[in-house]
Scaffold this active site. Structure first.
Site, PDB file in Angstrom:
ATOM      1  N   HIS A   1      71.693   9.161  46.646  1.00  0.00           N
ATOM      2  CA  HIS A   1      71.586  10.609  46.713  1.00  0.00           C
ATOM      3  C   HIS A   1      71.158  11.140  45.354  1.00  0.00           C
ATOM      4  CE1 HIS A   1      72.386  14.628  48.278  1.00  0.00           C
ATOM      5  NE2 HIS A   1      72.734  14.906  47.038  1.00  0.00           N
TER       6      HIS A   1
ATOM      7  N   ASP B   1      80.459  22.310  54.925  1.00  0.00           N
ATOM      8  CA  ASP B   1      79.539  22.319  53.787  1.00  0.00           C
ATOM      9  C   ASP B   1      78.259  23.070  54.120  1.00  0.00           C
ATOM     10  OD1 ASP B   1      78.571  21.503  51.144  1.00  0.00           O
ATOM     11  OD2 ASP B   1      77.067  20.483  52.355  1.00  0.00           O
TER      12      ASP B   1
ATOM     13  N   ARG C   1      76.896  29.735  49.054  1.00  0.00           N
ATOM     14  CA  ARG C   1      76.805  29.566  47.598  1.00  0.00           C
ATOM     15  C   ARG C   1      75.389  29.842  47.124  1.00  0.00           C
ATOM     16  NH1 ARG C   1      77.968  23.830  47.181  1.00  0.00           N
ATOM     17  NH2 ARG C   1      77.488  24.057  44.993  1.00  0.00           N
TER      18      ARG C   1
ATOM     19  N   SER D   1      80.535  19.117  47.917  1.00  0.00           N
ATOM     20  CA  SER D   1      79.458  19.311  48.879  1.00  0.00           C
ATOM     21  C   SER D   1      78.738  17.979  49.142  1.00  0.00           C
ATOM     22  CB  SER D   1      78.488  20.356  48.316  1.00  0.00           C
ATOM     23  OG  SER D   1      77.287  20.357  49.014  1.00  0.00           O
TER      24      SER D   1
ATOM     25  N   LYS E   1      79.585  14.964  52.542  1.00  0.00           N
ATOM     26  CA  LYS E   1      78.557  14.497  53.479  1.00  0.00           C
ATOM     27  C   LYS E   1      78.396  12.982  53.395  1.00  0.00           C
ATOM     28  CE  LYS E   1      75.919  17.650  51.654  1.00  0.00           C
ATOM     29  NZ  LYS E   1      75.048  18.673  51.162  1.00  0.00           N
TER      30      LYS E   1
HETATM   31  N1  URA Z   1      73.157  19.343  46.917  1.00  0.00           N
HETATM   32  C1  URA Z   1      74.170  19.473  47.804  1.00  0.00           C
HETATM   33  O1  URA Z   1      74.175  18.843  48.867  1.00  0.00           O
HETATM   34  N2  URA Z   1      75.160  20.313  47.512  1.00  0.00           N
HETATM   35  C2  URA Z   1      75.208  21.028  46.356  1.00  0.00           C
HETATM   36  O2  URA Z   1      76.134  21.758  46.141  1.00  0.00           O
HETATM   37  C3  URA Z   1      74.134  20.884  45.426  1.00  0.00           C
HETATM   38  C4  URA Z   1      73.123  20.022  45.740  1.00  0.00           C
END
Ligand code: URA
Length: 433
Positions: free
Chosen positions: A91, A170, A177, A192, A196
């Site tokens: 990621h 999220d 956000r 966040s 996931k």
């Molecule tokens: N990517 C995400 O999935 N969440 C965040 O808060 C920032 C970047």
């Protein structure tokens, strides 16, 4: 307890006040807040105020781990444990020209791992992997869980849209956000991303935490803190997690946009492509293979053409035609070098903004993007250019976007009289909180 009684178990205003004044939230309070926000009983205004309170006051480690677990608990959890290959995911926290997932996923799959890349769309100046792949004629992002698992077993790599079932809290909170200037918070970004990834069920995870002008976290110390926080959350959840903190002052490669980034990724898979993209792809591949316990040399596998074979199979499996020409923008404009000298800096944020203004990105969720829009550049940090020489090319289907994109690039490049080399891409490796 009935749903109605649950709704009144805590008072959202009281919880906001506690956090605003620097207090800590109990486990049941956090679980209540996340559950009821997801269900619509805690309002967007209240959650926005809470997000701002957390932005300023933070979450302590216990609060953060409860917050992350509460977000995971709002949705489903996938299970890759029955796959015939070890699963490992990557990621990136998001950058400009960051197309690394495209060559990386098939490369690591070609080495023997299962690589589930549940990806998102771009928002703001950073591009989205799905937007890029949708430039390929026919390619579709949506797969059912069963389709995804089947492709992971046979092809080894899947890049698809994260289903709405994973951490729905999220999805809602991230969108909130995004419009309340509360994205750049270490605990909220960590929760966040990691909610996931943990819900997705990968056994190992390599994080590419970007730092610099084009990243969410512009300060180096903050990026390291973000990396340590996410590594801690992953390891506590039983996911082998490692982070590389990598430079995002300079945009990656020679393109930012959608189809233009796919073209560059295919060059890498064919054995060419810009040196920085190859370097970062290989660095992340080595970490992923190490986490997955696979002893393979990704450089040799890349050179063998096997990663290209996996790429083609992966694209075809989602109805895309990997051999079809990529879309070409109806209008282009060249932006020339403003001075003579060695390129010392190229502002990733400015390049990302130009690509976004050309139509590669979206201003709000649901906006369409242009498959052919983006910026390409002929030289990067360390290269010598002469004033007036073509430096950037702007690509768009809507020519009225060109002046504002060109404006974003004014002053984006810094020049030096003496030759210089670009600094290291991988700045730090973090394997412990
Ligand atoms: N990517 C995400 O999935 N969440 C965040 O808060 C920032 C970047």
């Amino acid at each position: 307890m009935s749903t109605a009684a649950q709704a009144f178990e805590f008072d959202a205003v009281e919880l906001i006040r506690t956090k605003r004044d620097g207090g800590r939230l109990s486990d049941p309070a956090i679980q209540w807040l996340i559950r009821n926000y997801t269900d619509g009983l805690v309002t967007a205004e209240q959650m926005a105020a809470m997000a701002m309170a957390i932005f300023y006051r933070g979450l302590d480690p216990r609060e953060l781990s409860t917050w992350t677990a509460a977000m995971i608990a709002t949705g489903e959890r996938l299970d890759f444990s029955r796959l015939s290959r070890p699963s490992v995911d990557k990621h990136s926290t998001g950058g400009v020209g960051d197309k690394i997932t495209l060559p990386l996923a098939p490369l690591v799959a070609a080495c023997g791992a299962a690589v589930p890349q549940l990806s998102g769309r771009g928002l703001g100046h950073t591009g989205g992997t799905l937007d890029k792949l949708e430039a390929i004629p026919g390619w579709r992002a949506a797969l059912s869980n069963a389709e995804m698992l089947a492709r992971l077993d046979t092809i080894g790599a899947v890049i698809c849209a994260a289903g709405s079932g994973l951490a729905p809290a999220d999805k809602k909170l991230y969108a909130l956000r995004d419009v309340t200037a509360t994205v750049e918070s270490i605990p909220m970004i960590s929760a966040s991303i990691m909610s996931k990834k943990i819900a997705e069920g990968t056994s190992a995870l390599v994080l590419d935490v970007k730092t610099g002008a084009g990243a969410f976290m512009k300060q180096y110390e903050q990026s390291v803190a973000l990396a340590r926080t996410m590594v801690g959350l992953g390891q506590a959840a039983g996911v082998r997690t490692v982070a590389l903190v990598t430079d995002m002052n300079t945009p990656l490669g020679r393109s930012a946009g959608n189809g233009v980034e796919v073209a560059e990724s295919v060059e890498v898979l064919a054995g060419g492509g810009p040196a920085d993209i190859v370097e970062l792809t290989l660095a992340l591949a080595r970490e992923m293979l190490d986490c997955a316990g696979i002893a393979a040399d990704p450089e040799t596998v890349l050179a063998s053409g096997k990663a290209m074979d996996v790429w083609k199979a992966m694209i075809r499996a989602q109805d895309g035609d990997p051999d079809a020409p990529l879309p070409v923008a109806r209008h282009t404009e060249v932006v020339t070098a403003e001075a003579t000298g060695y390129i010392a800096t190229m502002d990733a944020m400015a390049v990302g903004l130009a690509a976004w203004r050309l139509g590669a990105g979206r201003a709000k969720q649901g906006d369409p993007v242009q498959a052919a829009a983006g910026v390409t550049w002929q030289a990067s940090v360390g290269d010598h250019v002469t004033a007036g020489q073509p430096l950037f090319t702007l690509h768009t289907d809507t020519p009225e976007r060109l002046p504002r994109a060109a404006e974003a690039l004014q002053g984006a490049v810094g020049y030096a009289a003496a030759p210089l080399t670009r600094g290291p891409l991988v700045l730090e490796r973090i394997d412990a909180p």
